[in-house]
Design an enzyme around this catalytic site. Structure first.
Site, PDB file in Angstrom:
ATOM      1  N   GLY A  61      37.164  41.794  37.119  1.00 34.53           N
ATOM      2  CA  GLY A  61      36.274  41.778  36.107  1.00 34.53           C
ATOM      3  C   GLY A  61      36.936  42.155  34.971  1.00 34.53           C
ATOM      4  N   CYS A  89      41.007  44.734  41.812  1.00 35.37           N
ATOM      5  CA  CYS A  89      41.002  45.255  40.431  1.00 35.37           C
ATOM      6  C   CYS A  89      40.104  45.858  40.205  1.00 35.37           C
ATOM      7  CB  CYS A  89      41.390  43.770  39.570  1.00 35.37           C
ATOM      8  SG  CYS A  89      41.974  44.281  37.850  1.00 35.37           S
ATOM      9  N   TYR A  90      39.041  45.192  39.292  1.00 32.79           N
ATOM     10  CA  TYR A  90      37.691  46.212  38.917  1.00 32.79           C
ATOM     11  C   TYR A  90      37.239  46.733  40.196  1.00 32.79           C
ATOM     12  CZ  TYR A  90      33.490  47.141  36.718  1.00 32.79           C
ATOM     13  OH  TYR A  90      32.315  47.807  36.366  1.00 32.79           O
ATOM     14  N   HIS A 175      46.148  40.831  42.040  1.00 34.55           N
ATOM     15  CA  HIS A 175      45.349  39.712  42.532  1.00 34.55           C
ATOM     16  C   HIS A 175      46.084  38.716  43.446  1.00 34.55           C
ATOM     17  CE1 HIS A 175      42.265  39.717  39.188  1.00 34.55           C
ATOM     18  NE2 HIS A 175      43.050  40.363  38.704  1.00 34.55           N
ATOM     19  N   GLU A 177      44.991  36.362  45.193  1.00 41.04           N
ATOM     20  CA  GLU A 177      44.597  34.800  45.154  1.00 41.04           C
ATOM     21  C   GLU A 177      45.291  34.026  44.176  1.00 41.04           C
ATOM     22  OE1 GLU A 177      42.817  37.525  43.773  1.00 41.04           O
ATOM     23  OE2 GLU A 177      42.035  37.148  41.910  1.00 41.04           O
ATOM     24  N   ASP A 232      34.049  12.199  44.014  1.00 40.40           N
ATOM     25  CA  ASP A 232      32.746  13.056  44.494  1.00 40.40           C
ATOM     26  C   ASP A 232      31.761  11.892  44.590  1.00 40.40           C
ATOM     27  OD1 ASP A 232      34.603  14.864  43.710  1.00 40.40           O
ATOM     28  OD2 ASP A 232      33.759  15.272  41.778  1.00 40.40           O
ATOM     29  N   LYS A 371      36.954  20.431  45.432  1.00 40.82           N
ATOM     30  CA  LYS A 371      37.342  19.026  45.401  1.00 40.82           C
ATOM     31  C   LYS A 371      38.281  18.663  46.684  1.00 40.82           C
ATOM     32  CE  LYS A 371      38.212  15.547  42.510  1.00 40.82           C
ATOM     33  NZ  LYS A 371      37.161  14.985  41.616  1.00 40.82           N
TER      34      LYS A 371
END
Ligand code: XMP
Length: 515
Positions: A61, A89-90, A175, A177, A232, A371
């Site tokens: 964050g 992280c945070y 991170h 990710e 979609d 998606k």
């Protein structure tokens, strides 16, 4: 994050990701799903109402744990779940505080690559190489580490960047990710392996539950949905049909579509056995847009008119189905500022729809999917690859590829250039390799020579990007031959164009569309 009233994902033994506001939080959810597990994102305010998770991840964050109103969570409740917890992280800094350590605030931001030095090659770092590149984005760091903690990894400056408190609380400063953390997926996977019996994410199970859910909700009621030919809304319409719903699919042709697109959409739906009603209203849109050059005003005109036309056609809907996706839900909820989400929020969350939602009349079966998962669902519904592989196309259509005023002749020029470019991409086998591509108009006249005559005409910009969910984008290094052939054909065949440019801008700072 219970924003949708449609839950097909099993909430039991899922991975709960708690959002502390990082721009990468959504990516954590994606990555966990890519690893094959059910993951759900929860707003911090919803904690501890997160069902029965099998593992919990606290996201990063932008705030500092030392801020007076720093985001916090009920640690007893967190501990009470009795499952592995990973603070990123945070999230790591918060855990260190909770276990009695301290955090050092700093004005200096560490942003970018760092090298990871695992203390041991087991647990979180099993199979991770020494000096593995990880991505940092923080200013504060852990200072005092409590006795119950051990350092699992440091960076090149010997600073601890990964801790473990007790048996099931982990922290990482970097991170995992983002793709710049080269072995981030493996680290995330190692963490998930410390949990037991995590629910597996399988599109087939998901499809079955969705179909049952739709049957329950719809009964014999008539369901209306808007279709655009995009992935979609197409998957949505086919899913509703598969569930045996009484569907009315409406295609509003606003005249801002690509060359022959209306016909193509009708053919595709015909192939899939889903009847659609076309509302042809190009004139209305062109008239409404006449003389307007401001990008935001153009968007508002298109958005409002679209809604008017759609609702005039629909009348009193018993149920409205929308192809809202998980990123739209998350971003509407967190008021993220992305242009696309703002517009989608505009379409999917206007007052009229919120009213219907309050009456339980809105169905959003795709609202828990990303998606690529929608494409996978479409595939399992038997939708042809060429339909599922279509590049994304913006709601306001060619208007955002035509800076300044929109007019019939400008649209025709864009259509002609675009059709040539897309044709060449297909011919050279590049269409499926790029995430999105198009030709737009630069309505600036420059001098040239055509035949033996002086020409004074507009330019077209070609854009081809690869992207991950449109948040960032890189331009594609297309073969010179493809570009040469495209340029030659456009210059030979399209009246009004005497210059072809290739857009080599990344996002950020440039956006994918020109407006
Ligand atoms: P930008 O231009 O913001 O585009 O980098 C990111 C992605 O979103 C699409 N886009 C839109 N989609 N309504 C939509 O449904 C919109 O108003 C809109 N604007 C941009 C764009 O084509 C790209 O895929």
């Amino acid at each position: 994050m219970n924003i949708t009233d449609f839950h097909a994902l099993n909430e039991s033994n899922h991975v709960a990701v708690i959002d502390f506001g990082s721009q990468y939080t959504q990516l954590i959810v994606r990555r966990v799903r890519e690893l094959g597990y059910v993951a759900m994102l929860y707003a911090l305010e919803d904690f501890p109402n997160i069902g029965k998770p099998g593992a919990i991840i606290l996201s990063g964050g932008p705030r500092s744990t030392g801020d007076p109103d720093a985001p916090d969570l009920d640690f007893e409740a967190l501990d009470g779940f009795g499952v592995p917890v990973l603070g990123v992280c945070y999230g790591m800094q918060l855990l260190n505080l909770k276990f009695g350590g301290t955090i050092e605030a700093s004005d200096r931001r560490e942003y970018g690559p760092a090298n990871l030095f695992p203390e041991n090659c087991d647990d979180l770092y099993e199979g991770i190489s020494e000096k593995s590149q990880v991505w940092m984005s923080h200013s504060d760091t852990v200072k005092v580490i409590p006795d119950c903690a051990k350092v699992l990894a440091t960076n090149q400056h010997n600073t601890p960047v990964s801790l473990k408190w007790g048996e099931r609380f982990y922290g990482i400063q970097f991170h995992p990710e983002v793709t710049h953390s080269h072995e981030g997926m493996r680290i995330l996977h190692n963490f998930l392996l410390t949990a037991s019996n995590l629910a597996a994410f399988k599109i087939e199970d998901f499809k079955r539950e969705m179909i049952e859910g739709i049957r329950e909700r719809c009964g014999n009621k008539q369901v209306v949905c808007g279709v655009s030919g995009g992935v979609d809304s197409t998957v949505l319409a086919v899913l509703l049909k598969e569930a045996g719903a009484n569907v009315r699919a409406i295609f509003v042709d606003h005249g801002l579509m690509r060359k022959d697109e209306g016909e193509e959409v009708r053919n595709n739906f015909h192939r899939m056995g889903v009847p659609i009603e076309t509302v042809e209203c190009s004139e209305r849109f062109l008239t409404a847009l006449a003389g307007e050059g401001d990008p935001e005003k153009k968007r508002v005109i298109i958005g409002n008119l679209f809604i008017d036309v759609f609702w005039d056609t629909v009348g009193d809907a018993e149920l409205l189905a929308q192809g809202t996706l998980y990123p739209d839900v998350i971003e509407s909820a967190s008021n993220a500022k992305s242009k696309a989400s703002k517009i989608k929020t505009h379409h999917n969350r206007v007052d009229r729809i919120l009213e219907l939602q309050a009456q339980g009349k809105v169905l959003e079966p795709l609202a828990e999917l990303f998606k690529d998962e929608v494409r996978e669902l479409g595939h399992s519904l038997g939708i042809a690859p060429d339909i599922l592989g279509r590049h994304p196309f913006p709601g306001p259509g060619l208007a955002v590829r035509c800076p300044g005023e929109v007019s019939q002749d400008r649209l025709d020029i864009i259509r002609a250039c675009d059709a040539i470019f897309i044709g060449k991409l297909k011919e050279h086998g590049w269409y499926d390799k790029v995430w999105q591509a198009y030709a737009g108009l630069i309505p600036v006249k420059t001098v040239g020579v055509k035949g033996d005559e002086r020409s004074y005409e507009w330019a077209t910009n070609l854009r081809a990007v690869i992207s991950e969910d449109a948040m960032t984008a890189e331009w594609v290094d297309l073969p010179a031959e493809l570009l040469r052939e495209t340029s030659q054909q456009i210059l030979n065949e399209v009246d009004g164009i005497n210059r072809v440019l290739y857009d080599i801008s990344t996002k950020p700072p440039a956006s994918i569309e020109w407006e």
